[in-house]
Scaffold this motif. Structure first.
Motif, PDB file in Angstrom:
ATOM      1  N   ILE A 198     -19.625  20.086  10.131  1.00 38.95           N
ATOM      2  CA  ILE A 198     -19.107  19.515   9.076  1.00 38.95           C
ATOM      3  C   ILE A 198     -19.867  17.955   8.797  1.00 38.95           C
ATOM      4  CG2 ILE A 198     -17.034  18.271   8.145  1.00 38.95           C
ATOM      5  CD1 ILE A 198     -15.372  20.193  10.069  1.00 38.95           C
ATOM      6  N   ASP A 199     -20.041  17.846   7.511  1.00 40.48           N
ATOM      7  CA  ASP A 199     -20.603  16.481   7.293  1.00 40.48           C
ATOM      8  C   ASP A 199     -19.547  15.816   6.381  1.00 40.48           C
ATOM      9  OD1 ASP A 199     -23.095  17.219   8.231  1.00 40.48           O
ATOM     10  OD2 ASP A 199     -24.043  17.704   6.303  1.00 40.48           O
ATOM     11  N   ILE A 200     -19.608  14.299   6.882  1.00 45.34           N
ATOM     12  CA  ILE A 200     -18.440  13.617   6.260  1.00 45.34           C
ATOM     13  C   ILE A 200     -18.921  12.496   5.647  1.00 45.34           C
ATOM     14  CG2 ILE A 200     -16.225  12.039   6.792  1.00 45.34           C
ATOM     15  CD1 ILE A 200     -15.729  14.059   9.291  1.00 45.34           C
ATOM     16  N   ASN A 201     -18.411  12.394   4.495  1.00 47.88           N
ATOM     17  CA  ASN A 201     -18.968  11.011   3.448  1.00 47.88           C
ATOM     18  C   ASN A 201     -20.415  10.789   3.704  1.00 47.88           C
ATOM     19  OD1 ASN A 201     -16.385  10.707   2.640  1.00 47.88           O
ATOM     20  ND2 ASN A 201     -15.728   9.083   4.322  1.00 47.88           N
ATOM     21  N   PRO A 202     -21.436  11.674   3.082  1.00 50.32           N
ATOM     22  CA  PRO A 202     -22.870  11.622   3.408  1.00 50.32           C
ATOM     23  C   PRO A 202     -23.363  10.340   2.885  1.00 50.32           C
ATOM     24  CG  PRO A 202     -22.373  13.922   2.575  1.00 50.32           C
ATOM     25  CD  PRO A 202     -20.781  12.750   2.540  1.00 50.32           C
ATOM     26  N   VAL A 203     -22.829   9.675   1.619  1.00 53.72           N
ATOM     27  CA  VAL A 203     -23.372   8.443   1.348  1.00 53.72           C
ATOM     28  C   VAL A 203     -23.075   7.251   2.337  1.00 53.72           C
ATOM     29  CG1 VAL A 203     -23.261   6.675  -0.213  1.00 53.72           C
ATOM     30  CG2 VAL A 203     -23.444   9.037  -1.014  1.00 53.72           C
ATOM     31  N   GLN A 204     -21.799   7.109   2.880  1.00 53.10           N
ATOM     32  CA  GLN A 204     -21.598   5.956   3.772  1.00 53.10           C
ATOM     33  C   GLN A 204     -22.049   6.531   5.387  1.00 53.10           C
ATOM     34  OE1 GLN A 204     -19.061   7.298   1.685  1.00 53.10           O
ATOM     35  NE2 GLN A 204     -19.409   5.558   0.083  1.00 53.10           N
ATOM     36  N   ASN A 205     -22.762   7.650   5.319  1.00 54.79           N
ATOM     37  CA  ASN A 205     -23.105   8.323   6.808  1.00 54.79           C
ATOM     38  C   ASN A 205     -24.047   9.161   6.633  1.00 54.79           C
ATOM     39  OD1 ASN A 205     -20.336   7.174   8.281  1.00 54.79           O
ATOM     40  ND2 ASN A 205     -19.554   8.680   6.603  1.00 54.79           N
ATOM     41  N   PRO A 206     -25.141   8.360   6.167  1.00 55.23           N
ATOM     42  CA  PRO A 206     -26.485   9.220   6.023  1.00 55.23           C
ATOM     43  C   PRO A 206     -27.300   9.725   7.106  1.00 55.23           C
ATOM     44  CG  PRO A 206     -27.094   6.827   5.623  1.00 55.23           C
ATOM     45  CD  PRO A 206     -25.599   6.838   5.916  1.00 55.23           C
ATOM     46  N   TRP A 207     -28.045  10.768   6.843  1.00 53.71           N
ATOM     47  CA  TRP A 207     -29.249  11.253   7.752  1.00 53.71           C
ATOM     48  C   TRP A 207     -30.304  10.132   7.738  1.00 53.71           C
ATOM     49  CZ3 TRP A 207     -34.278  12.701   7.070  1.00 53.71           C
ATOM     50  CH2 TRP A 207     -34.840  13.426   8.156  1.00 53.71           C
ATOM     51  N   VAL A 208     -30.683   9.667   8.839  1.00 49.02           N
ATOM     52  CA  VAL A 208     -32.112   8.802   8.858  1.00 49.02           C
ATOM     53  C   VAL A 208     -32.887   9.130   9.938  1.00 49.02           C
ATOM     54  CG1 VAL A 208     -32.740   6.459   9.287  1.00 49.02           C
ATOM     55  CG2 VAL A 208     -30.301   7.068   8.253  1.00 49.02           C
ATOM     56  N   LYS A 209     -34.203   9.170   9.580  1.00 47.64           N
ATOM     57  CA  LYS A 209     -35.249   9.429  10.444  1.00 47.64           C
ATOM     58  C   LYS A 209     -36.494   8.510  10.086  1.00 47.64           C
ATOM     59  CE  LYS A 209     -38.046  12.902  12.839  1.00 47.64           C
ATOM     60  NZ  LYS A 209     -38.277  14.545  13.028  1.00 47.64           N
ATOM     61  N   GLY A 210     -36.839   7.741  10.842  1.00 46.89           N
ATOM     62  CA  GLY A 210     -38.004   6.714  10.288  1.00 46.89           C
ATOM     63  C   GLY A 210     -37.619   6.160   9.152  1.00 46.89           C
TER      64      GLY A 210
ATOM     65  N   VAL B  93     -25.243   9.751  17.393  1.00 46.25           N
ATOM     66  CA  VAL B  93     -25.799   9.195  18.799  1.00 46.25           C
ATOM     67  C   VAL B  93     -27.000   9.788  18.846  1.00 46.25           C
ATOM     68  CG1 VAL B  93     -23.506   8.775  19.674  1.00 46.25           C
ATOM     69  CG2 VAL B  93     -24.191  11.116  19.861  1.00 46.25           C
ATOM     70  N   PHE B  94     -27.444  10.940  18.180  1.00 43.97           N
ATOM     71  CA  PHE B  94     -28.695  11.669  18.211  1.00 43.97           C
ATOM     72  C   PHE B  94     -29.872  10.710  18.477  1.00 43.97           C
ATOM     73  CE2 PHE B  94     -27.667  15.459  15.305  1.00 43.97           C
ATOM     74  CZ  PHE B  94     -26.763  15.814  16.248  1.00 43.97           C
ATOM     75  N   THR B  95     -30.862  11.223  19.266  1.00 44.47           N
ATOM     76  CA  THR B  95     -31.955  10.192  19.656  1.00 44.47           C
ATOM     77  C   THR B  95     -33.241  10.054  18.675  1.00 44.47           C
ATOM     78  OG1 THR B  95     -32.919  11.669  21.355  1.00 44.47           O
ATOM     79  CG2 THR B  95     -31.386   9.961  21.937  1.00 44.47           C
ATOM     80  N   THR B  96     -33.584  11.276  18.388  1.00 42.64           N
ATOM     81  CA  THR B  96     -34.921  11.252  17.516  1.00 42.64           C
ATOM     82  C   THR B  96     -34.531  11.155  16.219  1.00 42.64           C
ATOM     83  OG1 THR B  96     -34.594  13.771  17.289  1.00 42.64           O
ATOM     84  CG2 THR B  96     -35.705  13.050  19.085  1.00 42.64           C
ATOM     85  N   ARG B  97     -33.335  10.965  15.634  1.00 47.34           N
ATOM     86  CA  ARG B  97     -32.850  10.713  14.397  1.00 47.34           C
ATOM     87  C   ARG B  97     -31.294  10.469  14.290  1.00 47.34           C
ATOM     88  NH1 ARG B  97     -32.130  15.863  15.532  1.00 47.34           N
ATOM     89  NH2 ARG B  97     -30.196  16.971  14.746  1.00 47.34           N
ATOM     90  N   LYS B  98     -30.933   9.842  13.375  1.00 49.33           N
ATOM     91  CA  LYS B  98     -29.459   9.607  13.141  1.00 49.33           C
ATOM     92  C   LYS B  98     -28.834  10.389  11.988  1.00 49.33           C
ATOM     93  CE  LYS B  98     -29.482   6.559  16.585  1.00 49.33           C
ATOM     94  NZ  LYS B  98     -28.969   6.905  17.937  1.00 49.33           N
ATOM     95  N   ASP B  99     -27.672  11.125  12.488  1.00 44.92           N
ATOM     96  CA  ASP B  99     -26.977  11.674  11.391  1.00 44.92           C
ATOM     97  C   ASP B  99     -25.457  11.536  11.457  1.00 44.92           C
ATOM     98  OD1 ASP B  99     -26.616  13.882   9.470  1.00 44.92           O
ATOM     99  OD2 ASP B  99     -27.532  15.363  10.593  1.00 44.92           O
ATOM    100  N   TYR B 100     -25.345  10.381  11.062  1.00 44.70           N
ATOM    101  CA  TYR B 100     -24.127   9.833  10.872  1.00 44.70           C
ATOM    102  C   TYR B 100     -23.084  10.488  10.166  1.00 44.70           C
ATOM    103  CZ  TYR B 100     -26.672   5.394  12.227  1.00 44.70           C
ATOM    104  OH  TYR B 100     -27.511   4.631  12.780  1.00 44.70           O
ATOM    105  N   GLN B 101     -23.470  11.392   9.216  1.00 44.95           N
ATOM    106  CA  GLN B 101     -22.222  12.106   8.594  1.00 44.95           C
ATOM    107  C   GLN B 101     -21.747  13.636   9.408  1.00 44.95           C
ATOM    108  OE1 GLN B 101     -24.696  14.958   5.517  1.00 44.95           O
ATOM    109  NE2 GLN B 101     -25.491  12.745   6.129  1.00 44.95           N
ATOM    110  N   HIS B 102     -22.571  13.668  10.414  1.00 44.57           N
ATOM    111  CA  HIS B 102     -22.707  15.217  11.000  1.00 44.57           C
ATOM    112  C   HIS B 102     -21.750  15.083  12.143  1.00 44.57           C
ATOM    113  CE1 HIS B 102     -24.655  19.159  11.784  1.00 44.57           C
ATOM    114  NE2 HIS B 102     -24.824  18.623  13.112  1.00 44.57           N
TER     115      HIS B 102
END
Length: 200
Positions: free
Chosen positions: A124-136, A185-194
């Motif tokens: 489940i992805d929650i509020n993707p704008v406030q909790n984006p996927w980030v890599k580099g 808490v992912f290490t190679t990327r952050k997926d705050y919504q996920h």
């Protein structure tokens, strides 16, 4: 009237809408019998209790209802909207950009060749704008750039911005009690919504 979480088999009209959007006959998608249509109460950004809908795997449906009931009853977290990704033609990017909380979508991992945990009905992805996927230098959705680092997230949270998942909040705790993992808490990327049942 108090709204309560509920589950049912996927209604015929919803199943028809899913075809060619979140479900595809040529992708090895889960059979209909393994998927459940879940109705969940949540606080929207205005603080009103409303109903949202997700589709998840049958095996995690009860846990999802318990998790979102806990989040709602806490009164401490708001969700902007919760609709099926089929309302966005199955386009995950459109759904994220509109800050839609969603679950099932028979698709591959971002930039990968394997079925995503969303395609297995256990994410489940929650509020993707406030909790984006980030890599580099990449942020998805692009309009989540103001929330793509811990410092920005903390500052926005302290200002009272709604819908930001934080490490010690009710959202992370409720999912963790059911064994789900947070992408923040992912290490190679952050997926705050996920959030996912398999930690992927």
């Amino acid at each position: 009237m108090t709204l309560a979480a509920s589950r049912q088999s996927i209604p015929d009209d919803i199943w028809a809408k899913m075809q060619g959007r979140s479900w595809h006959s040529d992708r090895g998608c889960l059979p209909r019998k393994n998927l459940v249509f879940v109705t969940l109460p949540y606080l929207n950004f205005s603080g009103a209790t409303v109903e949202g809908h997700l589709i998840v795997h049958l095996d995690v449906a009860d846990d999802v209802m318990i998790i979102f009931t806990e989040i709602h009853q806490s009164g401490k977290f708001r969700i902007e909207k919760m609709s099926l990704v089929d309302d966005y033609d199955g386009d995950d990017d459109k759904s994220m950009f509109d800050n839609n909380t969603s679950a099932y979508n028979c698709r591959l991992t971002r930039g990968g060749a394997t079925m995503s945990s969303h395609g297995r009905g256990i994410a489940i992805d929650i509020n993707p704008v406030q909790n984006p996927w980030v890599k580099g230098s990449e942020t998805a959705p692009a309009n989540g750039v103001n929330y793509n680092t811990p410092d920005k997230r903390d500052a926005a949270f302290r200002r009272g911005a709604h819908g930001i998942v934080m490490p010690d909040d009710v959202v992370v705790a409720s999912f963790a009690r059911k064994g789900w993992k947070w992408g923040g808490v992912f290490t190679t990327r952050k997926d705050y919504q996920h959030f996912s049942e398999d930690g992927m």
